[in-house]
Design a protein around this motif. Structure first.
Motif, PDB file in Angstrom:
ATOM      1  N   CYS A   1       0.812  -1.222   0.000  1.00 12.12           N
ATOM      2  CA  CYS A   1       0.000   0.000   0.000  1.00 12.12           C
ATOM      3  C   CYS A   1       0.841   1.265   0.000  1.00 12.12           C
ATOM      4  CB  CYS A   1      -0.869   0.070   1.267  1.00 12.12           C
ATOM      5  SG  CYS A   1      -2.031  -1.274   1.484  1.00 12.12           S
TER       6      CYS A   1
ATOM      7  N   CYS B   1      -1.990   1.999  -4.385  1.00 16.59           N
ATOM      8  CA  CYS B   1      -0.998   0.918  -4.369  1.00 16.59           C
ATOM      9  C   CYS B   1       0.422   1.484  -4.435  1.00 16.59           C
ATOM     10  CB  CYS B   1      -1.216  -0.026  -5.553  1.00 16.59           C
ATOM     11  SG  CYS B   1      -2.831  -0.843  -5.482  1.00 16.59           S
TER      12      CYS B   1
ATOM     13  N   TYR C   1       2.994  -2.296  -7.699  1.00 11.63           N
ATOM     14  CA  TYR C   1       1.748  -3.029  -7.423  1.00 11.63           C
ATOM     15  C   TYR C   1       0.601  -2.332  -8.136  1.00 11.63           C
ATOM     16  CZ  TYR C   1       4.452  -5.378  -3.815  1.00 11.63           C
ATOM     17  OH  TYR C   1       5.403  -6.112  -3.176  1.00 11.63           O
TER      18      TYR C   1
ATOM     19  N   ASP D   1      -3.940  -2.165  -8.653  1.00 15.09           N
ATOM     20  CA  ASP D   1      -5.253  -2.463  -8.054  1.00 15.09           C
ATOM     21  C   ASP D   1      -5.959  -3.524  -8.899  1.00 15.09           C
ATOM     22  OD1 ASP D   1      -7.926  -2.469  -7.243  1.00 15.09           O
ATOM     23  OD2 ASP D   1      -7.836  -0.383  -6.586  1.00 15.09           O
TER      24      ASP D   1
ATOM     25  N   CYS E   1      -4.402  -4.661  -3.826  1.00 15.80           N
ATOM     26  CA  CYS E   1      -3.147  -4.348  -4.507  1.00 15.80           C
ATOM     27  C   CYS E   1      -2.349  -5.631  -4.733  1.00 15.80           C
ATOM     28  CB  CYS E   1      -2.335  -3.356  -3.675  1.00 15.80           C
ATOM     29  SG  CYS E   1      -3.090  -1.708  -3.662  1.00 15.80           S
TER      30      CYS E   1
END
Length: 318
Positions: free
Chosen positions: A239, A253, A257, A259, A264
């Protein structure tokens, strides 16, 4: 020193009683012959038995104990042969009345004066009298938890007097939200504790610090409210900012990473349409949140470039 002497004396008296018990039927098979009966009754009050008991009163390493026994050996003899029927309580006869190193319970000091609150219920039953039962101390009260004051009748903050008169006091714990109170519930608070606030009816309720603006936690943390307080917890590493724990509670994210339906997940850079490992003879290896470029099979790195691994030379025997 006086406290120590009394403690030593009490230990000696206790060990003497244990010794009496251990030597009760010593050296006898317990058969019921007239001879054994006579011999046993003779042994029961004999000097031999007294000496056996005295020899086992102290640990060899305890100087205080051994010194006290040696110093007062004649008193033990006096009690053993002349006083024990009239004064069966050796502790009281020896430690309190004869060598004057202890006092009766509820009294203290050189003259065995009554403790604060009286010798029947020192400190009104809510504390310990300093020097109680010894020839030392000052007789003042060390109150039990919840109680305070010279007589241990008052209550500390966070407790209230459920029952109180001149000689008896019962302090009971307030509700966890009260600093001071008159009863058991959060509506009986006189003052709220830090982290709690009064509602319109005057009851103490938890303050939710997590609603604070500006936020009390750092950007990579989320706030967890607790009764009367809060704590800051680290976000999941996938996150960039979050509201709670877990990869599905991100505000956005972290780099590397993406979404995926609200959670994520790792981006596989090696499957991107544009190659990320662009140098010659390299291949891409994906890892969490990133990727690395390594030399392809059959190549090795030399000075930052992937070159062909040379074939091993064959040696020809002449």
């Amino acid at each position: 020193l006086t406290l120590l002497s009394c403690h030593t004396c009490k230990q000696i008296a206790d060990n003497f009683i244990k010794g009496l018990d251990q030597t009760k039927k010593q050296n006898f098979g317990g058969g019921n012959t007239a001879w054994e009966e006579r011999a046993l009754s003779k042994y029961e009050t004999s000097e031999i038995r007294l000496v056996e008991i005295l020899e086992n009163l102290c640990e060899s390493s305890s100087f205080d104990c051994n010194h006290m026994v040696e110093e007062h050996e004649d008193h033990f003899e006096t009690w053993w042969f002349k006083r024990q029927n009239k004064h069966p309580d050796l502790y009281k006869w020896f430690c309190i009345d004869t060598i004057n190193v202890c006092c009766l319970n509820g009294t203290f000091g050189p003259d065995c004066n009554a403790c604060v609150g009286g010798s029947e219920r020192p400190c009104h039953g809510n504390g310990v009298c300093d020097g109680d039962g010894t020839r030392g101390g000052n007789g003042r009260c060390n109150c039990d938890h919840g109680y305070k004051g010279e007589f241990c009748l008052d209550c500390i903050d966070g407790y209230f007097n459920e029952i109180r008169n001149d000689t008896f006091s019962l302090c009971t714990e307030c509700h966890s939200s009260c600093k001071t109170c008159t009863g058991l519930t959060n509506e009986d608070c006189e003052k709220c504790k830090t982290g709690w606030g009064e509602d319109d009816e005057g009851a103490c309720l938890d303050v939710n610090e997590c609603l604070n603006d500006p936020p009390l936690c750092k950007e990579d943390q989320y706030c967890l409210n607790t009764d009367g307080s809060f704590s800051c917890k680290g976000c999941d590493k996938v996150c960039s900012g979050c509201t709670e724990a877990g990869p599905d509670k991100c505000q956005s994210c972290a780099p590397g990473y993406q979404d995926t339906e609200g959670t994520c997940t790792d981006v596989n850079e090696c499957e991107q349409p544009d190659a990320v490992c662009t140098a010659g003879n390299q291949e891409c290896v994906n890892n969490k949140g990133s990727y690395i470029c390594i030399c392809a099979s059959g190549y090795e790195e030399q000075e930052g470039v992937c070159v062909t691994i040379p074939e091993p030379e064959e040696h020809v025997d002449l």
